[in-house]
Every structure is written in C-alpha cells, then in structure tokens.
Scaffold this motif. Structure first.
Motif, PDB file in Angstrom:
ATOM      1  N   GLY A 149      44.230  72.761  16.332  1.00 37.22           N
ATOM      2  CA  GLY A 149      45.267  73.053  16.699  1.00 37.22           C
ATOM      3  C   GLY A 149      45.705  73.715  18.350  1.00 37.22           C
ATOM      4  N   GLN A 150      47.083  73.712  18.691  1.00 39.93           N
ATOM      5  CA  GLN A 150      47.387  74.519  19.539  1.00 39.93           C
ATOM      6  C   GLN A 150      48.411  75.103  19.131  1.00 39.93           C
ATOM      7  OE1 GLN A 150      47.858  71.889  23.301  1.00 39.93           O
ATOM      8  NE2 GLN A 150      48.473  73.697  24.327  1.00 39.93           N
ATOM      9  N   ILE A 151      48.607  76.386  20.019  1.00 38.91           N
ATOM     10  CA  ILE A 151      49.917  77.497  20.148  1.00 38.91           C
ATOM     11  C   ILE A 151      50.712  76.634  20.816  1.00 38.91           C
ATOM     12  CG2 ILE A 151      51.204  79.439  19.589  1.00 38.91           C
ATOM     13  CD1 ILE A 151      48.555  80.836  19.194  1.00 38.91           C
ATOM     14  N   MET A 152      51.802  76.471  20.640  1.00 36.67           N
ATOM     15  CA  MET A 152      53.101  75.393  21.726  1.00 36.67           C
ATOM     16  C   MET A 152      54.440  76.732  21.877  1.00 36.67           C
ATOM     17  SD  MET A 152      53.595  72.021  22.490  1.00 36.67           S
ATOM     18  CE  MET A 152      51.715  71.914  22.948  1.00 36.67           C
ATOM     19  N   SER A 153      55.036  76.273  22.687  1.00 37.74           N
ATOM     20  CA  SER A 153      56.791  76.936  22.399  1.00 37.74           C
ATOM     21  C   SER A 153      57.265  76.086  21.679  1.00 37.74           C
ATOM     22  CB  SER A 153      56.767  77.489  24.465  1.00 37.74           C
ATOM     23  OG  SER A 153      58.248  77.619  24.713  1.00 37.74           O
ATOM     24  N   ILE A 154      58.710  76.772  21.465  1.00 41.37           N
ATOM     25  CA  ILE A 154      58.993  75.569  21.169  1.00 41.37           C
ATOM     26  C   ILE A 154      59.420  74.500  22.106  1.00 41.37           C
ATOM     27  CG2 ILE A 154      61.618  76.945  20.976  1.00 41.37           C
ATOM     28  CD1 ILE A 154      59.622  74.185  18.083  1.00 41.37           C
ATOM     29  N   SER A 155      60.201  75.288  23.295  1.00 38.64           N
ATOM     30  CA  SER A 155      60.709  74.629  23.744  1.00 38.64           C
ATOM     31  C   SER A 155      59.647  73.492  24.896  1.00 38.64           C
ATOM     32  CB  SER A 155      61.046  75.717  25.599  1.00 38.64           C
ATOM     33  OG  SER A 155      59.979  76.428  25.952  1.00 38.64           O
ATOM     34  N   LYS A 156      58.639  73.790  24.428  1.00 40.89           N
ATOM     35  CA  LYS A 156      57.615  72.465  25.026  1.00 40.89           C
ATOM     36  C   LYS A 156      57.512  71.224  24.341  1.00 40.89           C
ATOM     37  CE  LYS A 156      55.146  74.937  28.888  1.00 40.89           C
ATOM     38  NZ  LYS A 156      53.565  75.258  29.128  1.00 40.89           N
ATOM     39  N   VAL A 157      57.729  71.528  22.793  1.00 44.13           N
ATOM     40  CA  VAL A 157      56.998  70.680  21.958  1.00 44.13           C
ATOM     41  C   VAL A 157      58.061  69.159  21.700  1.00 44.13           C
ATOM     42  CG1 VAL A 157      57.265  70.194  19.099  1.00 44.13           C
ATOM     43  CG2 VAL A 157      56.775  72.346  20.178  1.00 44.13           C
ATOM     44  N   LYS A 158      57.491  68.209  21.661  1.00 42.23           N
ATOM     45  CA  LYS A 158      57.912  66.826  22.085  1.00 42.23           C
ATOM     46  C   LYS A 158      58.353  66.114  20.299  1.00 42.23           C
ATOM     47  CE  LYS A 158      57.897  67.123  26.105  1.00 42.23           C
ATOM     48  NZ  LYS A 158      59.277  67.587  27.531  1.00 42.23           N
ATOM     49  N   PRO A 159      59.614  64.974  20.072  1.00 41.89           N
ATOM     50  CA  PRO A 159      59.275  64.908  19.181  1.00 41.89           C
ATOM     51  C   PRO A 159      57.806  64.290  18.729  1.00 41.89           C
ATOM     52  CG  PRO A 159      61.277  64.260  20.342  1.00 41.89           C
ATOM     53  CD  PRO A 159      60.400  65.123  21.140  1.00 41.89           C
ATOM     54  N   GLY A 160      57.101  63.459  17.352  1.00 42.53           N
ATOM     55  CA  GLY A 160      56.326  62.675  17.158  1.00 42.53           C
ATOM     56  C   GLY A 160      54.616  63.734  17.136  1.00 42.53           C
ATOM     57  N   MET A 161      54.896  64.655  18.125  1.00 40.42           N
ATOM     58  CA  MET A 161      53.968  66.027  17.693  1.00 40.42           C
ATOM     59  C   MET A 161      53.808  66.643  16.071  1.00 40.42           C
ATOM     60  SD  MET A 161      54.182  68.703  21.339  1.00 40.42           S
ATOM     61  CE  MET A 161      53.840  67.658  22.772  1.00 40.42           C
ATOM     62  N   GLU A 162      52.516  66.653  15.835  1.00 34.14           N
ATOM     63  CA  GLU A 162      52.396  66.827  14.768  1.00 34.14           C
ATOM     64  C   GLU A 162      51.413  68.529  14.337  1.00 34.14           C
ATOM     65  OE1 GLU A 162      48.629  65.342  11.283  1.00 34.14           O
ATOM     66  OE2 GLU A 162      49.784  63.935  13.108  1.00 34.14           O
ATOM     67  N   LEU A 163      52.411  68.269  13.179  1.00 37.79           N
ATOM     68  CA  LEU A 163      51.792  69.939  12.719  1.00 37.79           C
ATOM     69  C   LEU A 163      50.593  70.330  12.597  1.00 37.79           C
ATOM     70  CD1 LEU A 163      55.619  71.490  11.462  1.00 37.79           C
ATOM     71  CD2 LEU A 163      54.473  72.042  13.822  1.00 37.79           C
ATOM     72  N   ALA A 164      49.838  71.484  12.753  1.00 38.01           N
ATOM     73  CA  ALA A 164      48.607  71.577  12.930  1.00 38.01           C
ATOM     74  C   ALA A 164      48.660  72.931  11.359  1.00 38.01           C
ATOM     75  CB  ALA A 164      47.583  72.194  14.286  1.00 38.01           C
ATOM     76  N   GLU A 165      49.918  73.153  11.555  1.00 33.63           N
ATOM     77  CA  GLU A 165      49.486  74.842  11.036  1.00 33.63           C
ATOM     78  C   GLU A 165      51.117  74.756   9.831  1.00 33.63           C
ATOM     79  OE1 GLU A 165      48.818  78.745  12.339  1.00 33.63           O
ATOM     80  OE2 GLU A 165      47.061  77.525  12.402  1.00 33.63           O
ATOM     81  N   ASP A 166      51.445  75.011   8.613  1.00 36.54           N
ATOM     82  CA  ASP A 166      53.260  75.205   7.974  1.00 36.54           C
ATOM     83  C   ASP A 166      53.702  76.036   8.836  1.00 36.54           C
ATOM     84  OD1 ASP A 166      52.181  73.686   6.030  1.00 36.54           O
ATOM     85  OD2 ASP A 166      51.718  75.095   4.778  1.00 36.54           O
TER      86      ASP A 166
END
Length: 370
Positions: A2-19
């Motif tokens: 997984g890649q740590i990503m700022s919530i501001s850059k997250v897009k709909p459809g992206m899948e979580l790699a961790e809870d």
C-alpha cells in the motif's frame, strides 16, 4: 502493498490496503473497501482522518467512464465540423508532412541513435489511426503546426531514450506511437485556455488538467494500454505531486515516465503563448535538479545522454560573454562541447582559442546565436 496517501488526494474507487481506525483504535472502514465520495467525505469531515493507506494498482487507469464521457471527442469534432478529417487526401497530406519534418529533425543530428530512431519512427506512422489523431491535433489546435512538430520531436527523443534503456523493437514501436498521441486530449480542451498568456484561475486550471482523462477516453478502445496509459499518466510525478491521481513513480508505466520527462523538456525549450523558450542549459539544470523528486533520475540521465544539444559549427554565447563556435560535440551528454572562442564581451579577438566546457565547470553555453 500500500501507499500512504493524503485524504485530499484520495479518489472514489481506490481500495484500502489497511483498515482505517479512529483514535480509539476502532475500525471505521475495513481493508479492501473501495472508497466512495460519501465515505471519503465522512472520514475527512466527521473523523478528521488525514491519511489512509491505498492499495497500489500498477499502471492505474480510469475505469467505468459514462457513455457521455467516452463520447467527448466525437462531440467536439462534430461541433467543429471536422468531418473532412476522414478524407484520404488529408490523411496522406499530414502523413507526408510528418515524414518530412521527422527526417529533417533527424538530419540535424539533434538526437543519437539516429538511424534506428528513423527506422522506428517511420514504421510508427504507418498506422493510419495514429495519422488520423495527429491530423485532428493539427487542425483543431490554434498552434497546430508548432504542436505537431513538438509531438514529432517528443516521439524521436522518447524513442532514442528507449534505445538507451535497452527496450526491444516491439516496445520501441509502441513508445514511438504513444509519444505522438499522448496529448490527444487537448483536442477537447477550450483552445483559448491552452493558448492563454497569463496565469489561469483554479477552475480553468482544473479544466486544462482534464485533458489527460479525455486523452485516455479517446485512445482506450483503439490502442493497447502501452499507448493509452501515457496519455493518462504523463503529468504524474515521481513524488506523487502530479495529477490526476497523485501516483508515485513505481505506480507509473515506464512509457509514462519517459514521456513525462521528454514532454517537460520540449515544453520548456519551446516558445509558448505566455513566455519565450528557456535557454537549453536552464532546462537541463531543471531536469537534473528534479531527479528522484519529479522524475526518475536514471531516466533523466539516459534522456540527456541521447541529445546532441549543440551542433558542430553553431555560434554560441557563453555565460561570461565570450562568443565562440562549437568545434566538437565531445561525446558529452550534458551540453558541454568544445568551443573555439572568437570574441570576448568587449569584442576583442580571442583567436580561436579552444576551451573544453566539460573540463571547465564555471563556464557554460548561455544560448545559441542565430
């Protein structure tokens, strides 16, 4: 992975790699969940989540376009009454122009591996679908001729870089084609925005950025992913600071990484509506300084090593004011040839004294004198 990503850059459809957990370590959203607009908004506004870990999807491309979106290009062409573009005569005309310009560029010896590059390039433009797209770019754009020449140059440079990276001939052919049409999305962008000579407001900048999605939409049903992905990814950056998805280097297709570098080089070294071309030495310094920040350093070095930036016989102005003539390319990849000095800044004769710029780091070529 997984890649740590700022919530501001997250897009709909992206899948979580961790809870995703709250401050009490209670699970808010489970690993494997594909995020939606509502969930992203909830995490940000209600639970003050700043970052999430997103599953890395290599060669990520946009999915599930609506029918309306995938018809963007055809609507635009119809609106602009460009039905004549399907004419065989016009296709043959643009193909001859591309062949002529490509050969002229190669004959100037501006790029290494010229024989192999020409062979790959001429084979690349035998595909009629590529010529059709280039014709549309040529006709629709307000600066169609200049832009077409820039895409030809980009293709030649990208192909030579691919040779340096030991790509096989099949991949070189795909790379040559991808680097001809990676900016096809500009066909549906308001040409007044593309040719604006001032800083754009945020909303207009966002509209410009949509060309990467439009480009993928135009290409996705006609070409393999190796040609489609660079259209979508060429503005992504090594550190994840690019657009549209903030992907990092190892998530990008190799062709996207190559074309991203060449695109910036050709853009900075060309005149644009809002500025003049930057001096070659400044463009080189920018690229080297952006290594492993904006672009992969290894590819930057391979790219710069295939450029014959200065041609023997060119008159040049050095940074100290001396005027000279390039006497030997010197096999140096970073624009440091041998120069015979003719005059100093006071126009005193320097009698052709030769200086090897690769051995004199304080001196560099400021510009070529026409």
């Amino acid at each position: 992975m997984g890649q740590i990503m700022s919530i501001s850059k997250v897009k709909p459809g992206m899948e979580l790699a961790e809870d995703v957990m709250n401050h009490n370590k209670s699970i808010l959203v489970k690993k494997g969940f594909k995020l939606t607009d509502r969930i992203i908004e909830m995490l940000f506004n209600k639970y003050n989540v700043k970052e999430v870990v997103i599953k890395i999807v290599h060669n990520q491309a946009p999915k599930n376009f609506s029918k309306k979106e995938t018809n963007l290009s055809s609507q635009h062409y119809a609106k602009n009454k460009l039905a004549f573009l399907d004419s065989t005569d016009h296709l043959e005309m643009i193909k001859k122009e591309i062949e002529k310009v490509g050969k002229l560029m190669i004959e100037t010896n501006f790029v290494r591996h010229s024989i192999k590059v020409e062979k790959i390039f001429m084979k690349a433009i035998q595909q009629e679908q590529i010529i059709e797209l280039l014709l549309k770019l040529r006709v629709i754009s307000n600066n169609g001729k200049e832009n077409l020449h820039r895409y030809i140059k980009t293709s030649l440079l990208a192909t030579a870089t691919g040779i340096n990276l030991n790509l096989d001939e099949d991949n070189l052919l795909l790379l040559a084609r991808a680097s001809l049409v990676y900016d096809i999305g500009n066909c549906i962008i308001d040409q007044n925005l593309l040719n604006n000579n001032s800083l754009l407001p945020k909303n207009d900048k966002k509209k410009l950025e949509e060309h990467v999605i439009a480009g993928f939409q135009i290409l996705q049903h006609k070409f393999p992913k190796e040609i489609c992905l660079p259209a979508y990814q060429h503005h992504e950056r090594f550190d994840g600071s690019g657009y549209p998805n903030g992907l990092e280097n190892d998530q990008l297709h190799l062709f996207s990484r190559i074309i991203g570098i060449v695109d910036v080089y050709t853009a900075l070294s060309s005149n644009r509506p809002h500025r003049s071309a930057y001096p070659t030495n400044e463009v080189i310094e920018f690229l080297l300084g952006s290594g492993d920040v904006l672009f992969e350093y290894k590819i930057i070095v391979e790219f710069l090593s295939i450029i014959n930036i200065y041609v023997a016989g060119s008159f040049v102005l050095l940074n100290n004011g001396d005027i000279g003539i390039v006497s030997e390319i010197n096999g140096n990849p970073l624009g440091k040839p041998k120069v015979k000095l003719l005059y100093d800044k006071e126009w005193r004769n320097l009698n052709g004294k030769e200086v090897d710029l690769s051995r004199n780091p304080l001196y560099f070529i400021k510009k070529v004198i026409d």
